[in-house]
Scaffold this motif. Sequence first.
Motif, PDB file in Angstrom:
ATOM      1  N   ASP A   1      -5.004 -13.721  13.766  1.00 37.50           N
ATOM      2  CA  ASP A   1      -6.276 -14.395  13.478  1.00 37.50           C
ATOM      3  C   ASP A   1      -6.954 -14.855  14.756  1.00 37.50           C
ATOM      4  OD1 ASP A   1      -5.861 -13.965  10.807  1.00 37.50           O
ATOM      5  OD2 ASP A   1      -5.171 -15.997  10.362  1.00 37.50           O
ATOM      6  N   PHE A   2      -6.176 -15.372  15.701  1.00 34.84           N
ATOM      7  CA  PHE A   2      -6.759 -15.806  16.968  1.00 34.84           C
ATOM      8  C   PHE A   2      -7.306 -14.609  17.740  1.00 34.84           C
ATOM      9  CE2 PHE A   2      -6.591 -16.745  21.503  1.00 34.84           C
ATOM     10  CZ  PHE A   2      -7.282 -17.946  21.565  1.00 34.84           C
ATOM     11  N   ILE A   3      -6.576 -13.495  17.716  1.00 38.06           N
ATOM     12  CA  ILE A   3      -7.022 -12.290  18.435  1.00 38.06           C
ATOM     13  C   ILE A   3      -8.387 -11.831  17.918  1.00 38.06           C
ATOM     14  CG2 ILE A   3      -6.557  -9.804  18.701  1.00 38.06           C
ATOM     15  CD1 ILE A   3      -3.567 -10.570  18.888  1.00 38.06           C
ATOM     16  N   TYR A   4      -8.583 -11.897  16.597  1.00 42.43           N
ATOM     17  CA  TYR A   4      -9.885 -11.493  16.043  1.00 42.43           C
ATOM     18  C   TYR A   4     -11.001 -12.325  16.669  1.00 42.43           C
ATOM     19  CZ  TYR A   4     -13.936 -11.418  13.030  1.00 42.43           C
ATOM     20  OH  TYR A   4     -15.235 -11.355  12.591  1.00 42.43           O
ATOM     21  N   TYR A   5     -10.823 -13.655  16.693  1.00 44.59           N
ATOM     22  CA  TYR A   5     -11.888 -14.506  17.233  1.00 44.59           C
ATOM     23  C   TYR A   5     -12.003 -14.381  18.744  1.00 44.59           C
ATOM     24  CZ  TYR A   5     -12.415 -16.352  12.581  1.00 44.59           C
ATOM     25  OH  TYR A   5     -12.667 -16.445  11.236  1.00 44.59           O
ATOM     26  N   LEU A   6     -10.898 -14.135  19.414  1.00 46.34           N
ATOM     27  CA  LEU A   6     -10.965 -13.863  20.851  1.00 46.34           C
ATOM     28  C   LEU A   6     -11.811 -12.615  21.102  1.00 46.34           C
ATOM     29  CD1 LEU A   6     -10.001 -14.395  23.789  1.00 46.34           C
ATOM     30  CD2 LEU A   6      -8.029 -12.931  23.289  1.00 46.34           C
ATOM     31  N   ALA A   7     -11.583 -11.561  20.300  1.00 49.08           N
ATOM     32  CA  ALA A   7     -12.338 -10.316  20.465  1.00 49.08           C
ATOM     33  C   ALA A   7     -13.827 -10.513  20.174  1.00 49.08           C
ATOM     34  CB  ALA A   7     -11.769  -9.239  19.546  1.00 49.08           C
ATOM     35  N   LYS A   8     -14.163 -11.518  19.372  1.00 47.55           N
ATOM     36  CA  LYS A   8     -15.566 -11.827  19.073  1.00 47.55           C
ATOM     37  C   LYS A   8     -16.217 -12.689  20.144  1.00 47.55           C
ATOM     38  CE  LYS A   8     -17.603 -11.714  15.489  1.00 47.55           C
ATOM     39  NZ  LYS A   8     -18.732 -10.854  15.043  1.00 47.55           N
ATOM     40  N   SER A   9     -15.411 -13.296  21.001  1.00 48.50           N
ATOM     41  CA  SER A   9     -15.938 -14.281  21.948  1.00 48.50           C
ATOM     42  C   SER A   9     -16.715 -13.605  23.080  1.00 48.50           C
ATOM     43  CB  SER A   9     -14.808 -15.119  22.529  1.00 48.50           C
ATOM     44  OG  SER A   9     -13.989 -14.322  23.376  1.00 48.50           O
ATOM     45  N   PRO A  10     -17.735 -14.282  23.599  1.00 55.53           N
ATOM     46  CA  PRO A  10     -18.529 -13.715  24.694  1.00 55.53           C
ATOM     47  C   PRO A  10     -17.692 -13.379  25.916  1.00 55.53           C
ATOM     48  CG  PRO A  10     -19.663 -15.604  23.729  1.00 55.53           C
ATOM     49  CD  PRO A  10     -18.299 -15.563  23.122  1.00 55.53           C
ATOM     50  N   VAL A  11     -16.676 -14.212  26.236  1.00 59.74           N
ATOM     51  CA  VAL A  11     -15.898 -13.965  27.456  1.00 59.74           C
ATOM     52  C   VAL A  11     -15.115 -12.663  27.342  1.00 59.74           C
ATOM     53  CG1 VAL A  11     -13.923 -15.353  26.646  1.00 59.74           C
ATOM     54  CG2 VAL A  11     -14.248 -14.966  29.093  1.00 59.74           C
ATOM     55  N   PHE A  12     -14.544 -12.378  26.182  1.00 62.01           N
ATOM     56  CA  PHE A  12     -13.788 -11.136  26.002  1.00 62.01           C
ATOM     57  C   PHE A  12     -14.721  -9.929  25.990  1.00 62.01           C
ATOM     58  CE2 PHE A  12     -11.527  -7.834  23.687  1.00 62.01           C
ATOM     59  CZ  PHE A  12     -10.231  -7.943  24.180  1.00 62.01           C
ATOM     60  N   ARG A  13     -15.853 -10.067  25.315  1.00 62.05           N
ATOM     61  CA  ARG A  13     -16.788  -8.947  25.225  1.00 62.05           C
ATOM     62  C   ARG A  13     -17.367  -8.627  26.602  1.00 62.05           C
ATOM     63  NH1 ARG A  13     -16.854  -8.319  20.026  1.00 62.05           N
ATOM     64  NH2 ARG A  13     -18.237  -6.523  20.068  1.00 62.05           N
TER      65      ARG A  13
ATOM     66  N   GLU B   1      -9.605   1.463  28.288  1.00 64.53           N
ATOM     67  CA  GLU B   1      -8.649   0.525  27.703  1.00 64.53           C
ATOM     68  C   GLU B   1      -7.639   0.026  28.726  1.00 64.53           C
ATOM     69  OE1 GLU B   1      -7.146   2.243  24.019  1.00 64.53           O
ATOM     70  OE2 GLU B   1      -9.092   3.225  23.769  1.00 64.53           O
ATOM     71  N   GLY B   2      -7.200   0.911  29.616  1.00 64.34           N
ATOM     72  CA  GLY B   2      -6.255   0.501  30.654  1.00 64.34           C
ATOM     73  C   GLY B   2      -6.832  -0.588  31.549  1.00 64.34           C
ATOM     74  N   ALA B   3      -8.128  -0.436  31.888  1.00 61.81           N
ATOM     75  CA  ALA B   3      -8.785  -1.443  32.729  1.00 61.81           C
ATOM     76  C   ALA B   3      -8.924  -2.768  31.997  1.00 61.81           C
ATOM     77  CB  ALA B   3     -10.150  -0.929  33.182  1.00 61.81           C
ATOM     78  N   LEU B   4      -9.239  -2.705  30.699  1.00 62.77           N
ATOM     79  CA  LEU B   4      -9.376  -3.942  29.918  1.00 62.77           C
ATOM     80  C   LEU B   4      -8.039  -4.666  29.812  1.00 62.77           C
ATOM     81  CD1 LEU B   4     -10.994  -5.886  28.173  1.00 62.77           C
ATOM     82  CD2 LEU B   4     -10.665  -4.344  26.226  1.00 62.77           C
ATOM     83  N   MET B   5      -6.955  -3.925  29.671  1.00 60.60           N
ATOM     84  CA  MET B   5      -5.634  -4.547  29.558  1.00 60.60           C
ATOM     85  C   MET B   5      -5.253  -5.301  30.826  1.00 60.60           C
ATOM     86  SD  MET B   5      -3.675  -1.434  27.569  1.00 60.60           S
ATOM     87  CE  MET B   5      -2.066  -2.226  27.513  1.00 60.60           C
ATOM     88  N   LEU B   6      -5.850  -4.940  31.974  1.00 64.40           N
ATOM     89  CA  LEU B   6      -5.530  -5.593  33.255  1.00 64.40           C
ATOM     90  C   LEU B   6      -6.436  -6.789  33.544  1.00 64.40           C
ATOM     91  CD1 LEU B   6      -4.866  -2.420  35.437  1.00 64.40           C
ATOM     92  CD2 LEU B   6      -3.176  -4.021  34.514  1.00 64.40           C
ATOM     93  N   GLN B   7      -7.404  -7.052  32.632  1.00 65.04           N
ATOM     94  CA  GLN B   7      -8.271  -8.220  32.815  1.00 65.04           C
ATOM     95  C   GLN B   7      -7.490  -9.499  32.523  1.00 65.04           C
ATOM     96  OE1 GLN B   7     -11.779  -8.335  33.615  1.00 65.04           O
ATOM     97  NE2 GLN B   7     -11.302  -6.244  34.290  1.00 65.04           N
ATOM     98  N   GLU B   8      -7.843 -10.561  33.218  1.00 64.79           N
ATOM     99  CA  GLU B   8      -7.147 -11.839  33.062  1.00 64.79           C
ATOM    100  C   GLU B   8      -7.953 -12.745  32.136  1.00 64.79           C
ATOM    101  OE1 GLU B   8      -4.548 -14.038  36.281  1.00 64.79           O
ATOM    102  OE2 GLU B   8      -6.616 -14.753  36.419  1.00 64.79           O
ATOM    103  N   ILE B   9      -7.261 -13.404  31.179  1.00 57.17           N
ATOM    104  CA  ILE B   9      -7.907 -14.354  30.268  1.00 57.17           C
ATOM    105  C   ILE B   9      -7.090 -15.635  30.210  1.00 57.17           C
ATOM    106  CG2 ILE B   9      -9.082 -12.674  28.798  1.00 57.17           C
ATOM    107  CD1 ILE B   9      -6.718 -12.854  26.853  1.00 57.17           C
ATOM    108  N   ARG B  10      -7.721 -16.693  29.777  1.00 56.97           N
ATOM    109  CA  ARG B  10      -7.056 -17.988  29.634  1.00 56.97           C
ATOM    110  C   ARG B  10      -6.859 -18.237  28.140  1.00 56.97           C
ATOM    111  NH1 ARG B  10      -9.238 -23.276  29.522  1.00 56.97           N
ATOM    112  NH2 ARG B  10      -7.796 -24.877  30.304  1.00 56.97           N
ATOM    113  N   VAL B  11      -5.606 -18.485  27.722  1.00 59.23           N
ATOM    114  CA  VAL B  11      -5.289 -18.625  26.299  1.00 59.23           C
ATOM    115  C   VAL B  11      -4.414 -19.852  26.060  1.00 59.23           C
ATOM    116  CG1 VAL B  11      -5.522 -16.169  25.808  1.00 59.23           C
ATOM    117  CG2 VAL B  11      -3.312 -17.074  26.541  1.00 59.23           C
TER     118      VAL B  11
END
Length: 639
Positions: free
Chosen positions: A105-117, A135-145
């Motif tokens: 459920d959190f992943i869904y809202y993370l994917a909707k968030s402006p920072v992830f998009r 997709e490989g480049a996106l997987m290497l992006q850093e996020i705060r959770v």
Amino acid sequence: MSKWRKMLVGDFIKFNPIEKMAKSTIAKKIAMEKLTANERKITGYELSGYNGGAKFRNGDTLFAKITPCLENGKTAQVDILDDAEVGFGSTEFIVLRENESSSNDFIYYLAKSPVFRKKAISCMEGTSGRKRVNEGALMLQEIRVPDLPTQNKIAAVLSSLDAKIELNNRINDELEAMAKTLYDYWFVQFDFPDASGKPYKTSGGKMEWNEELKREVPEGWKVGTLSDLGNIVGGSTPSTAEPENFTTDGTPWITPKDLSLNVGKKYITKGETDVTDKGIKSASLKLLPKGTILMSSRAPIGYMAIAREEVTTNQGFKSFVPKEGYSTEFVFLTVERTMPAIASKASGSTFKEVSGGVVKAIEIVLPPKPIIKAFTSVVEPIFKKQDILELQNKQLSELRDWLLPMLMNGQVTVAEAEESLAMAAEPEEIYSIRRNGLNIPENKKAFAKQVLGGKIVSLFKDDPHFTHIKFQKLQYLAEHIAEADLNLNYYFQAAGPYDNKFMHSISNKLKSTKWFEEKAYKFIPLENQLQIEGYFKRYFSPVAERLSKLFSLLADKSEAETEIMATLYAVWNNRIIKQQPISDKELIEDFYNWSNRKHQYTQQQILQSLQIIRSNNFMPTGFGKEIKRAKSNSKQSKK
């Protein structure tokens, strides 16, 4: 206190988890168009043989990776599968799934968030117009959770808003089906209520052959065209080379794209941009009043919406400004009904388009205006409810989209978000419409119920069909059709819905107030019976007209006919409350399953009652409680 940390996207989320599915396996397939920009729910699927594409399970998030779907926000959470079932879909989906550090459920809202998009868009590559996320480049992006407990709390807050939106959408879907069914009964099957409230054609109303239409129509009805219903107006586009023609705070200017983003809604307020007064003059734009029916006439043909306020459109429209005697509601449903005929007349090599002349010439049946007026009085409240619920969803979406980035970066705490939710109570006007304006105090509900019973007795006391069973069913129908919350306490009885406490006390209550005395199953008026009318007006004035229509309709009905109608209403209402599918077949099955007593009635009798319910707009709305079997009477009720 929650703990936030930095992680790589690929360490926090499983990308495209491996699922096995053999080629040609028949499974649920979700196409890109089944994802919308602002809703969590998937709008549909098809059963198809697997030939490649993303595979997923319930709970997974589908994230569009191709332009412009990503930029438009197409993201959804899968909930259409059974446990352990695997579905598949577009190759342009990235499937996101939880791991030990995250929740779905959190992943869904993370994917909707402006920072992830924003991070996803920065990872797009390819030629203009066909860019895709690497997709490989996106997987290497850093996020705060946050930690897992905080993820669940954040998701719960946002899910509560989405749940309200989804509930409103379900209600609106039911209302839409109700309006279309009414239109079909009145103007296709010609079973509008006659002077006695009975279905016109089914009850033997006079029909006459129409040579132009090559079919029978009710006596006095004429052949016309869509141009009879309203002035059909086109639009235009001001020069885009002059920025001063456009603004964000002018007159709404609607395009077919705006209607494509509005699919699933009936009303529209504005589009992506407005036009200035200068733009209106330069393009000779026509101002379309509130209540105009907007219809896209190209790219594609057939998107429709009703203007909430004054608007203009571009050239991709043929809009209907209703003429006197033809309501917005009637014109909307008529145009919608004739859309296949309109689309079949389209022409064009690059893209199909339908001209104003073609639209104006589409033939229709024209009912007398008094019948249209009567129909409008029935469907107008349905349209108003839909409009209110759409506006509420807009407010809920705005609150969710405001909270989403704040919660995702820790700027707003869960406690602060919950406070915002408490302040965002549903507008009272929705409830007042749902209750038809009734405002009966809690300590007066029992007496108001007695008043309603007294009103029924005063109207039906001389009816030779007025048995205890007919009384019971009249009381049930009146309370539910008026949506009067009078301490509802109905449960299964062989003859239909039954309030044991009320029916065993009403005679004594009528006698104690000196309204009526029951002797040998007959009600004798007492000295205070005239008080009933005053109390009835006090408590039921907002729904008096609707109740009067019900009572007039059932005035000459037998005990059996009233029982059939009340039981059908109850099983239908139960299905709405339980969010189960509704069809004539299912309602008939539920009716016969109610009790063995019901098998004395024929399907023709049941279908006749369904027609009466629909043609008089007495369809259930899900008001009240599900009627269940009383534990002590569960065996007897089947007898």
